[in-house]
Design a protein around this motif. Sequence first.
Motif, mmCIF file in Angstrom:
data_model
loop_
_atom_site.group_PDB
_atom_site.id
_atom_site.type_symbol
_atom_site.label_atom_id
_atom_site.label_comp_id
_atom_site.label_asym_id
_atom_site.label_seq_id
_atom_site.Cartn_x
_atom_site.Cartn_y
_atom_site.Cartn_z
ATOM 1 N N ARG A 53 0.812 -1.211 0.000
ATOM 2 C CA ARG A 53 0.000 0.000 0.000
ATOM 3 C C ARG A 53 0.846 1.261 0.000
ATOM 4 O O ARG A 53 1.853 1.342 0.695
ATOM 5 C CB ARG A 53 -0.908 0.004 1.234
ATOM 6 C CG ARG A 53 -1.986 1.075 1.211
ATOM 7 C CD ARG A 53 -2.811 1.100 2.484
ATOM 8 N NE ARG A 53 -3.169 -0.210 2.998
ATOM 9 C CZ ARG A 53 -3.944 -0.392 4.049
ATOM 10 N NH1 ARG A 53 -4.446 0.652 4.692
ATOM 11 N NH2 ARG A 53 -4.216 -1.610 4.471
ATOM 12 N N LEU A 54 0.421 2.238 -0.783
ATOM 13 C CA LEU A 54 0.995 3.578 -0.764
ATOM 14 C C LEU A 54 -0.089 4.527 -0.285
ATOM 15 O O LEU A 54 -1.170 4.577 -0.863
ATOM 16 C CB LEU A 54 1.466 3.987 -2.164
ATOM 17 C CG LEU A 54 1.949 5.442 -2.324
ATOM 18 C CD1 LEU A 54 3.168 5.713 -1.452
ATOM 19 C CD2 LEU A 54 2.244 5.748 -3.794
ATOM 20 N N ILE A 55 0.188 5.252 0.783
ATOM 21 C CA ILE A 55 -0.780 6.212 1.328
ATOM 22 C C ILE A 55 -0.469 7.599 0.782
ATOM 23 O O ILE A 55 0.668 8.082 0.895
ATOM 24 C CB ILE A 55 -0.747 6.222 2.862
ATOM 25 C CG1 ILE A 55 -1.256 4.880 3.405
ATOM 26 C CG2 ILE A 55 -1.584 7.371 3.419
ATOM 27 C CD1 ILE A 55 -1.184 4.763 4.909
ATOM 28 N N LEU A 56 -1.463 8.227 0.176
ATOM 29 C CA LEU A 56 -1.313 9.577 -0.353
ATOM 30 C C LEU A 56 -2.135 10.548 0.473
ATOM 31 O O LEU A 56 -3.340 10.348 0.657
ATOM 32 C CB LEU A 56 -1.784 9.624 -1.818
ATOM 33 C CG LEU A 56 -1.067 8.704 -2.803
ATOM 34 C CD1 LEU A 56 -1.680 8.861 -4.197
ATOM 35 C CD2 LEU A 56 0.431 8.993 -2.825
ATOM 36 N N LEU A 57 -1.478 11.576 0.984
ATOM 37 C CA LEU A 57 -2.173 12.650 1.693
ATOM 38 C C LEU A 57 -2.489 13.727 0.663
ATOM 39 O O LEU A 57 -1.630 14.541 0.310
ATOM 40 C CB LEU A 57 -1.293 13.202 2.819
ATOM 41 C CG LEU A 57 -0.971 12.217 3.941
ATOM 42 C CD1 LEU A 57 0.089 12.782 4.870
ATOM 43 C CD2 LEU A 57 -2.226 11.884 4.726
ATOM 44 N N ASN A 58 -3.733 13.709 0.167
ATOM 45 C CA ASN A 58 -4.132 14.622 -0.897
ATOM 46 C C ASN A 58 -4.636 15.952 -0.324
ATOM 47 O O ASN A 58 -4.929 16.060 0.860
ATOM 48 C CB ASN A 58 -5.219 13.966 -1.757
ATOM 49 C CG ASN A 58 -5.482 14.740 -3.029
ATOM 50 O OD1 ASN A 58 -4.579 15.371 -3.581
ATOM 51 N ND2 ASN A 58 -6.717 14.702 -3.506
ATOM 52 N N LYS A 59 -4.730 16.932 -1.204
ATOM 53 C CA LYS A 59 -5.173 18.285 -0.846
ATOM 54 C C LYS A 59 -4.199 18.909 0.147
ATOM 55 O O LYS A 59 -4.587 19.727 0.991
ATOM 56 C CB LYS A 59 -6.605 18.271 -0.292
ATOM 57 C CG LYS A 59 -7.598 17.605 -1.247
ATOM 58 C CD LYS A 59 -9.041 17.724 -0.801
ATOM 59 C CE LYS A 59 -9.963 17.009 -1.774
ATOM 60 N NZ LYS A 59 -11.385 17.127 -1.418
ATOM 61 N N THR A 60 -2.926 18.533 0.020
ATOM 62 C CA THR A 60 -1.929 19.039 0.955
ATOM 63 C C THR A 60 -1.746 20.547 0.834
ATOM 64 O O THR A 60 -1.302 21.197 1.775
ATOM 65 C CB THR A 60 -0.585 18.310 0.744
ATOM 66 O OG1 THR A 60 0.324 18.656 1.778
ATOM 67 C CG2 THR A 60 0.028 18.659 -0.603
ATOM 68 N N ASP A 61 -2.080 21.117 -0.344
ATOM 69 C CA ASP A 61 -1.974 22.560 -0.517
ATOM 70 C C ASP A 61 -2.995 23.311 0.337
ATOM 71 O O ASP A 61 -2.870 24.521 0.531
ATOM 72 C CB ASP A 61 -2.165 22.937 -1.989
ATOM 73 C CG ASP A 61 -0.981 22.523 -2.856
ATOM 74 O OD1 ASP A 61 -0.120 21.775 -2.353
ATOM 75 O OD2 ASP A 61 -0.915 22.939 -4.027
ATOM 76 N N LEU A 62 -4.018 22.586 0.850
ATOM 77 C CA LEU A 62 -5.017 23.197 1.742
ATOM 78 C C LEU A 62 -4.722 22.916 3.209
ATOM 79 O O LEU A 62 -5.378 23.469 4.088
ATOM 80 C CB LEU A 62 -6.417 22.664 1.408
ATOM 81 C CG LEU A 62 -6.962 22.933 0.007
ATOM 82 C CD1 LEU A 62 -8.315 22.242 -0.164
ATOM 83 C CD2 LEU A 62 -7.087 24.435 -0.245
ATOM 84 N N ALA A 63 -3.749 22.042 3.471
ATOM 85 C CA ALA A 63 -3.494 21.576 4.833
ATOM 86 C C ALA A 63 -2.306 22.300 5.462
ATOM 87 O O ALA A 63 -1.421 22.811 4.769
ATOM 88 C CB ALA A 63 -3.236 20.069 4.824
ATOM 89 N N ASP A 64 -2.287 22.291 6.781
ATOM 90 C CA ASP A 64 -1.197 22.868 7.560
ATOM 91 C C ASP A 64 0.060 22.023 7.326
ATOM 92 O O ASP A 64 0.102 20.843 7.676
ATOM 93 C CB ASP A 64 -1.591 22.858 9.037
ATOM 94 C CG ASP A 64 -0.608 23.586 9.931
ATOM 95 O OD1 ASP A 64 0.607 23.434 9.724
ATOM 96 O OD2 ASP A 64 -1.060 24.275 10.864
ATOM 97 N N ALA A 65 1.092 22.615 6.747
ATOM 98 C CA ALA A 65 2.288 21.860 6.349
ATOM 99 C C ALA A 65 2.976 21.198 7.535
ATOM 100 O O ALA A 65 3.460 20.060 7.435
ATOM 101 C CB ALA A 65 3.269 22.783 5.623
#
Length: 290
Positions: A53-65
């Motif tokens: 499995r590869l987990i992708l954290l999407n919408k990272t441009d909207l999230a607190d870095a």
Amino acid sequence: MTIQWFPGHMTRARREIEAKLKLIDIAIELLDARVPLSSRNPMVDDILKGKPRLILLNKTDLADARTTDKWMAYFADMGHTSLAIDASTGTRVNEIPVRVKQLLHEKIARQVSKGITPRAVRGLIVGIPNVGKSTLINRLAGRAIAATGDRPGVTKGQQWIKVGTEMELLDTPGILWPKFEDQHVGMKLAMTGAIKEQVINVEEVAFFAVKELTKRYWDTMAERFSLTKPPSDYDDADEIVRVMEDIGRKRGCLVSGGRVDLEKASGIILRELRAGNLGRITLESPEDMM
């Protein structure tokens, strides 16, 4: 309010995924970087039955870095490979095929050692509704081939999509689970748009949003809505409603007698959050689990 949403096509999607698993080399699990824990379907571990499995954290441009970095470390501690991306803008999307090959390196090497020419890698895209699966597939494929939309439940069936010559992806409908054991999970998913507006109470979701946002990002909220007085007690419902009314007044949500139209104000709050107008916001961190 109790939030539940498990339409029939989701039950069918689970059965179809399980039927296709024997064809799958790797699962690509897509999460919302703003709510990585709440957007993880607890049924997925059981459905995937140990597939790489590869987990992708999407919408990272909207999230607190800074919080995204914490989640990356959390998943690494859990033994998972993860990558922070933004499918809409293409941020780090080109790294996905590289990470997939790294995870399947041993399997590919065994095939080569036996004189077998490796076929295209078959990946399964899985995630909850409105997390960006179809947008990601279109970005990877370089063309608009998967249906997209700003509402949950757009993808209704499965389809194989070629990504270059070395990878094929199976797009699947978003799958929620039948019951949220923690209603805060349901609220966070409603806040970020994973659950249809028709099955939620907008004012209650906005109330929860204001409580969370003023607690975690008061300065951001104060600047965006020209607020001056934070809640004196975050567990005091009247204080949270007061902040909602302050927002409503600033945005002209008034009805006869000078009262605030809370439903209209609630809609504004949720739209601002989902559109990213409040800045980079993350609604949970690994520390919340301690």
